[in-house]
Design a protein around this motif. Structure first.
Motif, PDB file in Angstrom:
ATOM      1  N   VAL A  38       0.873  -1.180   0.000  1.00  0.00           N
ATOM      2  CA  VAL A  38       0.000   0.000   0.000  1.00  0.00           C
ATOM      3  C   VAL A  38       0.907   1.227   0.000  1.00  0.00           C
ATOM      4  N   ASP A  58       1.063   4.557   0.726  1.00  0.00           N
ATOM      5  CA  ASP A  58       0.321   5.610   1.425  1.00  0.00           C
ATOM      6  C   ASP A  58       0.941   6.989   1.194  1.00  0.00           C
ATOM      7  N   ASN A  90      -1.331   8.369  -1.618  1.00  0.00           N
ATOM      8  CA  ASN A  90      -2.767   8.520  -1.446  1.00  0.00           C
ATOM      9  C   ASN A  90      -3.062   8.273   0.023  1.00  0.00           C
ATOM     10  N   ASP A  91      -3.364   9.328   0.751  1.00  0.00           N
ATOM     11  CA  ASP A  91      -3.377   9.202   2.202  1.00  0.00           C
ATOM     12  C   ASP A  91      -4.415   8.220   2.718  1.00  0.00           C
ATOM     13  N   VAL A  92      -3.947   7.383   3.634  1.00  0.00           N
ATOM     14  CA  VAL A  92      -4.803   6.390   4.286  1.00  0.00           C
ATOM     15  C   VAL A  92      -5.490   7.042   5.473  1.00  0.00           C
ATOM     16  N   THR A  97      -8.105   1.007   6.263  1.00  0.00           N
ATOM     17  CA  THR A  97      -7.829   0.547   4.900  1.00  0.00           C
ATOM     18  C   THR A  97      -7.569  -0.951   4.941  1.00  0.00           C
ATOM     19  N   VAL A 155       3.186  -1.625   3.884  1.00  0.00           N
ATOM     20  CA  VAL A 155       2.759  -0.232   3.740  1.00  0.00           C
ATOM     21  C   VAL A 155       4.004   0.630   3.622  1.00  0.00           C
ATOM     22  N   GLY A 177       4.562   4.408   3.957  1.00  0.00           N
ATOM     23  CA  GLY A 177       3.689   5.511   4.347  1.00  0.00           C
ATOM     24  C   GLY A 177       4.402   6.744   4.861  1.00  0.00           C
ATOM     25  N   ASP A 224      -2.053  14.862   8.933  1.00  0.00           N
ATOM     26  CA  ASP A 224      -2.133  13.401   8.843  1.00  0.00           C
ATOM     27  C   ASP A 224      -1.482  12.805  10.094  1.00  0.00           C
ATOM     28  N   ASP A 273      -2.437   6.427  10.463  1.00  0.00           N
ATOM     29  CA  ASP A 273      -2.896   5.554   9.381  1.00  0.00           C
ATOM     30  C   ASP A 273      -3.427   4.287  10.034  1.00  0.00           C
TER      31      ASP A 273
END
Lengths: 207, 198
Positions: free
Chosen positions: B31, B33, B36-38, B46, B64, B66, B72, B75
């Motif tokens: 993923v 992150d 594309n912010d989780v 997610t 991940v 991230g 933010d 996550d």
């Protein structure tokens, strides 16, 4: 629209620069951690396989030697081959291959035992739930049949694979017999050394 | 027409060279992150699905890559639900910016179990956990939660690995033995000897 080419060029340039911003921090920042993680996982998996081979060999009185549990079987080429370096080198090379084939059988044996252990634990847990009420008992009874069938399928697959592996092991032993025969005539090597190993595998591994 | 071809070719080269990350097949189950912010809300995690991965011989994994920082603050990931106790490995690296903390929660009916994994900047923490039930993982910056000061951006990597049933079936002692067995060579089952074998 006098200069459409310049406009297209400008759009493409803007798109390129946007992509550059979008890609930060970039996979190069993360990639080393991914490599470290997969290397660690592979090392663990190898340790698990090797440990399984070791455990199974030690727990088999025919494989583990009482005075040196890690030593396993010993196999000789015979005095004629011992005196000939080419013969003994060939012999050692083929023994390595037979060792890998045997190790695979011991590793799979261990995996089989572990899977049966966890299936047994699931069955026990389900029976515990089933004893609580009559409707639960009916559901558990059905699930027990499914688990028993899954176990039987797994055992069948295990046996098919094991018999194929034992057959391969026997092919390797017969090949080695031919090589020793090329160097030293009439040794009956397979009868004295190969066949007992093949029979051991045939008796021990299939369920 | 010649100009058009020239400009299109230039633009295409620019696009290929500058933008598109070409990821090897080997790390596609990640993923990303940082693109594309989780969501950080535990109620809207997610979903991360563990899959077979080239280079990992046993079981399934996911990861991940991230970032956290500014607005933010967390996550959150949902790894799935396991009916039996499953042994999983969590591998957390705080790559840049600040330390990182992963809070692993296993919810099995009314029973909730929590574990914290913390890694300082540049550090990797690898932790094995036995979990049962719904498994959630929340990543935070511990400094941000312990003081009111604004934090720098954290870049982190977090990997989840489930090696499979056979590892679940090991006792604690057996599992420790396998851990200790790392680096050892495969034991010999068969040895070539001179003379007559035993």
């Amino acid at each position: 629209m006098k200069r459409p080419f310049e406009i297209i060029f400008a759009i493409l340039l803007i798109m390129s620069s946007l992509q550059t911003v979008h890609a930060t921090p970039g996979s190069e920042v993360f990639d080393p951690s991914f490599g470290n993680m997969t290397a660690g996982a592979s090392a663990f998996a190898t340790a698990f396989y090797n440990y399984s081979v070791f455990q199974e060999c030690v727990s088999d009185p025919d494989c583990g030697m009482p005075d040196d549990p890690g030593s396993g079987f010993e196999i000789g080429a015979g005095s004629c081959c011992d005196e000939n370096n080419d013969c003994f080198n060939d012999f050692e090379r083929h023994v390595d291959r037979i060792d890998r084939a045997l190790a695979t059988l011991y590793k799979n044996e261990r995996t089989y035992a572990l899977i049966m252990k966890i299936q047994g634990a699931r069955m026990t847990a389900m029976r515990g739930v089933g004893s609580m009420s009559a409707p639960a008992a009916a559901i558990v009874a059905r699930q027990e049949i499914d688990i028993a069938k899954a176990e039987q399928d797994f055992t069948d697959n295990f046996n098919n694979k094991t018999l194929a592996n034992i057959s391969k092991l026997n092919d390797f032993l017969l090949e080695l017999d031919t090589i020793i025969d090329d160097y030293c005539a009439d040794t009956d090597w397979y009868q004295r050394n190969g066949l007992p190993l093949y029979l051991h595998a045939r008796m021990k591994f299939p369920k | 027409m010649r100009y058009l071809t020239y400009f299109l070719a230039l633009g295409l080269v620019g696009l290929l060279a500058a933008g598109n990350d070409v990821y090897a097949q080997s790390n596609e189950n990640i993923v990303k992150d940082y693109r594309n912010d989780v969501d950080g809300d535990p109620d809207r995690p997610t979903r991360v699905r563990l899959k077979a991965q080239a280079g990992v011989d046993m079981g399934r994994m996911a990861g991940v890559w991230g970032t956290l920082g500014g607005d933010d603050v967390a996550d959150v990931f949902f790894l799935g639900k396991t009916p039996d106790f499953a042994r999983m490995q969590f591998d957390l690296t705080a790559l840049e910016g600040s330390s990182a903390m992963a809070i692993v929660t296993a919810k099995n009916g009314d029973e909730i179990v929590r574990y914290q994994i913390e890694a300082a900047i540049g550090e990797t923490k690898t932790v094995w956990l036995q979990l049962k039930g719904k498994i959630l993982v929340q990543v935070i910056q511990p400094e941000l939660h312990s003081s009111s000061s604004s934090s720098t951006q954290l870049t982190y990597a977090l990997y989840f690995w489930y090696p499979g049933d056979t590892i679940d079936a090991l006792s604690e002692t057996e599992f420790d033995n396998v851990e200790d067995y790392k680096g050892r060579e495969k034991p010999r089952v068969l040895h070539a000897v001179k003379g007559v074998a035993k």
